[in-house]
Design an enzyme around this catalytic site. Structure first.
Site, mmCIF file in Angstrom:
data_model
loop_
_atom_site.group_PDB
_atom_site.id
_atom_site.type_symbol
_atom_site.label_atom_id
_atom_site.label_comp_id
_atom_site.label_asym_id
_atom_site.label_seq_id
_atom_site.Cartn_x
_atom_site.Cartn_y
_atom_site.Cartn_z
ATOM 1 N N LYS A 38 -3.790 -13.458 -4.090
ATOM 2 C CA LYS A 38 -3.540 -14.222 -2.853
ATOM 3 C C LYS A 38 -4.591 -13.928 -1.793
ATOM 4 C CE LYS A 38 0.564 -12.292 -2.490
ATOM 5 N NZ LYS A 38 0.788 -11.693 -3.812
ATOM 6 N N GLY B 134 -1.063 -5.117 -2.066
ATOM 7 C CA GLY B 134 -2.460 -4.735 -2.261
ATOM 8 C C GLY B 134 -3.286 -6.002 -2.295
ATOM 9 N N HIS B 135 -4.053 -6.229 -1.248
ATOM 10 C CA HIS B 135 -4.858 -7.451 -1.183
ATOM 11 C C HIS B 135 -6.338 -7.066 -1.275
ATOM 12 C CE1 HIS B 135 -1.320 -9.526 1.083
ATOM 13 N NE2 HIS B 135 -1.107 -9.362 -0.193
#
Ligand code: IMP
Length: 434
Positions: free
Chosen positions: A16, A40-41
């Site tokens: 995302k 967690g991006h």
């Protein structure tokens, strides 16, 4: 004014962050409304990689106002760590980051509570990220022992609250661990008040009534982008309960988690990975449990399927359209993106799960309770794969015919258009579909 939501339709880790990063060019606000530092991006800009857990992805763009909404649970040391990392990478963090005075605070006793519960060895482990998320939300809903961000700004009030809460937590931790091998930590209210009042001072310039901020932004015609954390199948109400997170990751969480009506949303984008992954425990019908030389391991290795937060290897498997049709409907998406398509290149064949066999009966709906889902066996249709490396593709017509067929078939089974296909982590590796 347009408001967009980017939401993962699987068990999280659908990439995302990459889509939020792309779309944030065209938005004024990026808002997180659920979860905490369990997310967690990962965002890749050329040779620079940023890993964010708590801060909205919009923080990387100077023109964006980033908002940590009231629906989040915040661990202040993690906040400081991420801000420090960004500052040392030359990213400005100041008034462009707002945090809700109503967001809830994670204390070390929340993490300890989670550690003791997860390690009890009684078969009840969820396989959490260990970030104190569940216990903090429990306190939020339970009310008596919760502390909100705004309360960190008044030290004597904070000390009073902790003098009330901490003795109870200490007794509870001792009782939880009774008879087991784990020795629980004990906490001191005065020391915690000192430490957290310090965090209060660090947070003070960012703390505000974010609900009002967002309403004023809408009035002023600003464009808002909501960034969901986790995936729809981890939603506390509609996910594969109890193996879910403790917040509302679906767009339905926006209204409660930011104070802005979901009726302001004009575009909901469902993020789908070209296969499925899951971290933590819980049923996973299309999991590829085929050993160290199998396809599951190959997908894990090529897709770098290891948790951003915990480093745990993710479980991997084929794309599950039964689950996806369920989350497409729940999230009410307008369109989908297909991520990490390049990871599938060169596989002997591809499988799409289109139905389940439940106790000998073919079903095409998703049973979201874990016990029933556990009994579901996937029913597949098989497609041929492509052999070429597709990471260099830049437009839809660059894709090999088999890859294009896979994308088209997935869109058909989802019942929604696929507007973007990702063939690598970089922004440039994103194909805008006609
Ligand atoms: P918690 O959110 O730490 O309580 O963990 C509950 C479940 O959600 C566990 O299975 C975690 O692995 C999973 N989970 C939480 N956050 C994420 C995420 O951002 N991506 C994928 N799984 C997550």
């Amino acid at each position: 004014m347009p408001a967009t939501c980017v939401v993962g339709l699987q068990w999280g880790d659908e990439a995302k962050g990459k889509i939020v990063d792309l779309l944030s060019d065209d938005h004024d606000f990026v808002v997180r409304y659920n979860g905490g530092a369990n997310a967690g991006h990962t965002i890749v800009w050329g040779d620079r990689t940023f890993k964010l857990s708590l801060l909205p992805t919009g923080i990387l763009k100077p023109h964006v106002q980033s908002v940590i909404g009231n629906g989040l649970v915040v661990y202040p040391p993690r906040f400081r760590e991420e801000v420090d990392q960004l500052k040392s990478a030359g990213i400005a963090v100041g008034k462009n980051l707002a945090i809700s005075d109503h967001a809830h605070v994670i204390f070390p006793y929340h993490m300890e509570e989670e550690r003791v519960a997860e390690n009890a060895g009684d078969g009840g482990a969820i396989g959490t990220t260990g970030r104190g998320i569940g216990p903090c939300y429990q306190d939020k809903v339970g009310r008596r022992f919760a502390i909100r961000i705004g309360e960190l700004l008044d030290k004597s009030h904070l000390l009073d609250r902790l003098k009330y809460i901490v003795p109870y937590k200490n007794r509870m931790l001792a009782a939880m661990a009774e008879g087991g091998t784990t020795v629980p930590k004990q906490f001191d209210p005065a020391a915690l008040a000192d430490e957290y009042a310090g965090y209060g001072e660090m947070l003070r310039p960012h703390v505000t009534n974010t609900m009002q901020l967002l309403h004023e932004a809408i009035q002023a015609g600003k464009k808002l982008l909501y960034e969901a954390a986790q995936g729809s199948l981890l939603d506390v109400d509609h996910g594969s309960y109890p193996y879910v997170t403790s917040s509302s990751s679906l767009p339905s969480g926006i209204w409660t988690g930011s104070g802005v009506s979901s009726r302001t949303l004009t575009r909901i984008i469902g993020i789908v990975k070209a296969y499925t992954s899951r971290v933590g425990r819980g049923p996973f019908p299309t999991e590829l449990n085929d050993g160290p030389d199998g396809l599951g391991e190959r997908i894990r290795r090529i897709g770098r399927e290891y948790g951003t937060v915990t480093g745990r290897p993710r479980r991997t498997g084929w794309l599950d359209l039964v689950a996806l049709r369920y989350t497409v409907a729940l999230a009410d998406v307008d369109e989908c993106t297909l991520m990490l398509l390049d990871v599938l290149s060169g596989l002997p064949e591809l499988k799409l799960c289109t139905a389940y066999d439940l106790d000998g009966e073919r079903i095409s709906h998703f049973p979201s309770d874990a016990a029933t889902l556990e009994r579901c066996k996937p029913m597949y249709e098989t497609m041929s794969c492509w052999t070429d490396d597709i990471t260099g593709c830049r437009k839809p017509s660059d894709l090999p015919a088999a890859a294009r067929r896979y994308v088209d078939r997935v869109a058909e089974l989802l019942g929604k258009p696929i507007s973007m296909v990702s063939v690598g982590p970089d922004r440039a590796q994103t194909l805008m579909m006609p």
